[in-house]
Motif scaffolding. Structure first.
Motif, PDB file in Angstrom:
ATOM      1  N   GLU A  73      63.238 -33.946   2.190  1.00 36.78           N
ATOM      2  CA  GLU A  73      64.217 -32.971   1.712  1.00 36.78           C
ATOM      3  C   GLU A  73      64.179 -32.812   0.201  1.00 36.78           C
ATOM      4  N   ALA A  74      63.756 -33.845  -0.514  1.00 38.27           N
ATOM      5  CA  ALA A  74      63.778 -33.812  -1.982  1.00 38.27           C
ATOM      6  C   ALA A  74      62.389 -33.698  -2.591  1.00 38.27           C
ATOM      7  N   ASN A  75      61.382 -33.394  -1.775  1.00 41.70           N
ATOM      8  CA  ASN A  75      60.015 -33.332  -2.282  1.00 41.70           C
ATOM      9  C   ASN A  75      59.252 -32.142  -1.704  1.00 41.70           C
ATOM     10  N   GLU A  76      58.238 -31.735  -2.451  1.00 41.73           N
ATOM     11  CA  GLU A  76      57.366 -30.632  -2.036  1.00 41.73           C
ATOM     12  C   GLU A  76      56.095 -31.207  -1.399  1.00 41.73           C
ATOM     13  N   PHE A  77      56.246 -31.836  -0.218  1.00 43.69           N
ATOM     14  CA  PHE A  77      55.087 -32.427   0.445  1.00 43.69           C
ATOM     15  C   PHE A  77      54.023 -31.381   0.750  1.00 43.69           C
ATOM     16  N   GLU A  78      54.460 -30.190   1.131  1.00 44.33           N
ATOM     17  CA  GLU A  78      53.497 -29.144   1.484  1.00 44.33           C
ATOM     18  C   GLU A  78      52.670 -28.726   0.269  1.00 44.33           C
ATOM     19  N   LYS A  79      53.286 -28.645  -0.896  1.00 44.30           N
ATOM     20  CA  LYS A  79      52.545 -28.280  -2.103  1.00 44.30           C
ATOM     21  C   LYS A  79      51.598 -29.398  -2.535  1.00 44.30           C
ATOM     22  N   LEU A  80      52.004 -30.653  -2.332  1.00 42.14           N
ATOM     23  CA  LEU A  80      51.116 -31.767  -2.657  1.00 42.14           C
ATOM     24  C   LEU A  80      49.917 -31.778  -1.721  1.00 42.14           C
ATOM     25  N   GLU A  81      50.161 -31.553  -0.433  1.00 38.44           N
ATOM     26  CA  GLU A  81      49.062 -31.457   0.517  1.00 38.44           C
ATOM     27  C   GLU A  81      48.106 -30.326   0.127  1.00 38.44           C
ATOM     28  N   GLU A  82      48.662 -29.193  -0.260  1.00 42.57           N
ATOM     29  CA  GLU A  82      47.839 -28.050  -0.642  1.00 42.57           C
ATOM     30  C   GLU A  82      47.023 -28.346  -1.899  1.00 42.57           C
ATOM     31  N   LEU A  83      47.614 -29.074  -2.858  1.00 41.80           N
ATOM     32  CA  LEU A  83      46.862 -29.455  -4.052  1.00 41.80           C
ATOM     33  C   LEU A  83      45.650 -30.296  -3.685  1.00 41.80           C
ATOM     34  N   PHE A  84      45.861 -31.324  -2.870  1.00 35.61           N
ATOM     35  CA  PHE A  84      44.752 -32.200  -2.494  1.00 35.61           C
ATOM     36  C   PHE A  84      43.690 -31.420  -1.718  1.00 35.61           C
ATOM     37  N   ARG A  85      44.129 -30.557  -0.799  1.00 35.09           N
ATOM     38  CA  ARG A  85      43.173 -29.765  -0.026  1.00 35.09           C
ATOM     39  C   ARG A  85      42.385 -28.827  -0.927  1.00 35.09           C
ATOM     40  N   SER A  86      43.114 -28.134  -1.814  1.00 32.09           N
ATOM     41  CA  SER A  86      42.472 -27.176  -2.702  1.00 32.09           C
ATOM     42  C   SER A  86      41.506 -27.863  -3.659  1.00 32.09           C
ATOM     43  N   TYR A  87      41.929 -28.996  -4.226  1.00 27.94           N
ATOM     44  CA  TYR A  87      41.034 -29.681  -5.172  1.00 27.94           C
ATOM     45  C   TYR A  87      39.781 -30.164  -4.451  1.00 27.94           C
ATOM     46  N   GLY A  88      39.939 -30.703  -3.265  1.00 26.73           N
ATOM     47  CA  GLY A  88      38.774 -31.171  -2.522  1.00 26.73           C
ATOM     48  C   GLY A  88      37.778 -30.063  -2.242  1.00 26.73           C
ATOM     49  N   GLN A  89      38.263 -28.848  -2.054  1.00 25.26           N
ATOM     50  CA  GLN A  89      37.375 -27.730  -1.754  1.00 25.26           C
ATOM     51  C   GLN A  89      36.787 -27.076  -2.999  1.00 25.26           C
ATOM     52  N   SER A  90      37.629 -26.932  -4.046  1.00 26.68           N
ATOM     53  CA  SER A  90      37.205 -26.111  -5.185  1.00 26.68           C
ATOM     54  C   SER A  90      37.218 -26.833  -6.526  1.00 26.68           C
ATOM     55  N   GLY A  91      37.815 -28.034  -6.586  1.00 26.64           N
ATOM     56  CA  GLY A  91      37.940 -28.717  -7.868  1.00 26.64           C
ATOM     57  C   GLY A  91      39.085 -28.198  -8.708  1.00 26.64           C
ATOM     58  N   SER A  92      40.003 -27.435  -8.101  1.00 25.05           N
ATOM     59  CA  SER A  92      41.163 -26.925  -8.828  1.00 25.05           C
ATOM     60  C   SER A  92      42.375 -26.948  -7.919  1.00 25.05           C
ATOM     61  N   GLY A  93      43.529 -26.551  -8.475  1.00 27.37           N
ATOM     62  CA  GLY A  93      44.781 -26.525  -7.741  1.00 27.37           C
ATOM     63  C   GLY A  93      45.936 -26.416  -8.709  1.00 27.37           C
ATOM     64  N   GLU A  94      47.141 -26.236  -8.182  1.00 24.53           N
ATOM     65  CA  GLU A  94      48.322 -26.006  -9.006  1.00 24.53           C
ATOM     66  C   GLU A  94      49.058 -27.323  -9.291  1.00 24.53           C
ATOM     67  N   ILE A  95      49.329 -27.590 -10.582  1.00 25.84           N
ATOM     68  CA  ILE A  95      50.052 -28.791 -10.984  1.00 25.84           C
ATOM     69  C   ILE A  95      51.108 -28.423 -12.032  1.00 25.84           C
ATOM     70  N   ARG A  96      52.030 -29.349 -12.268  1.00 21.23           N
ATOM     71  CA  ARG A  96      53.020 -29.205 -13.326  1.00 21.23           C
ATOM     72  C   ARG A  96      53.425 -30.598 -13.775  1.00 21.23           C
ATOM     73  N   LEU A  97      54.317 -30.689 -14.752  1.00 22.03           N
ATOM     74  CA  LEU A  97      54.804 -31.966 -15.257  1.00 22.03           C
ATOM     75  C   LEU A  97      56.308 -32.055 -15.049  1.00 22.03           C
ATOM     76  N   TYR A  98      56.792 -33.279 -14.787  1.00 21.89           N
ATOM     77  CA  TYR A  98      58.219 -33.565 -14.824  1.00 21.89           C
ATOM     78  C   TYR A  98      58.492 -34.270 -16.141  1.00 21.89           C
ATOM     79  N   LEU A  99      59.425 -33.731 -16.921  1.00 30.03           N
ATOM     80  CA  LEU A  99      59.700 -34.241 -18.263  1.00 30.03           C
ATOM     81  C   LEU A  99      60.827 -35.278 -18.186  1.00 30.03           C
ATOM     82  N   HIS A 100      60.456 -36.552 -18.288  1.00 29.84           N
ATOM     83  CA  HIS A 100      61.408 -37.634 -18.041  1.00 29.84           C
ATOM     84  C   HIS A 100      62.437 -37.813 -19.154  1.00 29.84           C
TER      85      HIS A 100
END
Length: 289
Positions: A73-100
């Motif tokens: 409920e508090a996480n974007e698991f689907e976006k993390l899965e998509e990042l790993f899938r996309s990077y594995g295929q193309s070497g790229s993907g969408e990321i951002r930073l959390y500013l602590h």
């Protein structure tokens, strides 16, 4: 998983010590001159700091099960899965930073506890390195683990994990011991269902076991040091480990099972680098063929 663009993930719960392992990885990357795309697990939380407080309060109304940073409920698991899938295929993907904190937020002219905008990973990296809570998570809507080429677990025994969290959150973040204890209890459902199952999917687990009394973590005055610990290292496939070499290189180590070596806590960093360097280099070499 991808032979062309490797994905490496270090996973462990809050207070588990994944940051210590991350330092060992950084040594490997620098020594081997690898160009690495680094991803922090916090950047895939669903809510910023203020919104998370409100979401937790709403979920607890009427005695409902509270949400936590451990669960879907508090996480974007689907976006993390998509990042790993996309990077594995193309070497790229969408990321951002959390500013602590203020120091991290100042260059972006944003408030602490917020996210930077999403952006694409620049092409040309050798691998993607993730460090956070959910590198091997599965839920009803996402399976992050299926796209990880090397999954490493950092799993101190639970009492030590709680001691580390209580000490960190009270000393460094200003919370009361009671507030941290409440957070541990609030997260327990998600801990059991989303954090611990990951460690059955890891390729290698590093579990720190203290050799001093930690039977009541809620009154502990300090964190047991590495020298007051042993580290149990479990391989999913023992055929991938050169145990005679490791036993010879790491003084005081011994085998406890055919797929498990135990090393003195003070040798943890050395063990990580000895074990993981050849695995990482093998992934990179295969990706360049």
């Amino acid at each position: 998983m991808s032979q062309k663009h490797p994905v490496i993930a270090v996973t462990g719960s809050s207070g588990a010590g994944t940051s210590t392992v991350k330092t060992s990885f950084e040594h490997i990357f620098q020594r081997e001159r690898l160009n690495v795309a680094v991803v922090e697990g916090d950047s895939f939380h669903r809510y910023d700091r203020e919104s998370m407080k409100q979401a937790v309060e709403e979920s607890e109304k009427g005695g409902g099960r509270p949400i936590s940073h451990f669960g879907p409920e508090a996480n974007e698991f689907e976006k993390l899965e998509e990042l790993f899938r996309s990077y594995g295929q193309s070497g790229s993907g969408e990321i951002r930073l959390y500013l602590h904190n203020e120091q991290e937020a100042q260059p972006y002219n944003q408030k602490p506890g917020t996210f930077t905008p999403w952006k694409s990973i620049q092409p040309g990296t050798d691998l993607l390195f993730y460090e956070g809570l959910h590198g091997g998570v599965k839920s009803d809507t996402a399976d992050v683990s299926q796209y990880v080429d090397l999954l490493v677990g950092v799993v101190p025994i639970v009492n030590l994990e709680w001691i580390q969290k209580i000490y960190r959150d009270t000393a460094a973040r200003g919370y009361s011991a009671e507030a941290v204890t409440h957070t541990i209890l609030r997260r327990m459902h998600d801990y059991v269902h989303y954090i611990t199952p990951q460690f059955s999917r890891t390729h290698v687990n590093f579990q720190r076991v203290p050799t001093v009394d930690t039977s009541n973590p809620f009154i502990a005055r300090d964190i047991p040091t590495l020298d007051e610990s042993m580290v149990v290292i479990r391989f999913r496939d023992h055929r991938g480990a050169d145990f005679p070499y490791l036993l010879n290189m790491i003084s005081g180590s011994f085998m406890s099972r055919p797929n498990t070596i135990v090393v003195p806590g003070g040798k943890m960093g050395m063990a990580i680098e000895l074990i993981l360097t050849p695995l990482i280099l093998d992934l990179v070499a295969k990706s360049k063929k």
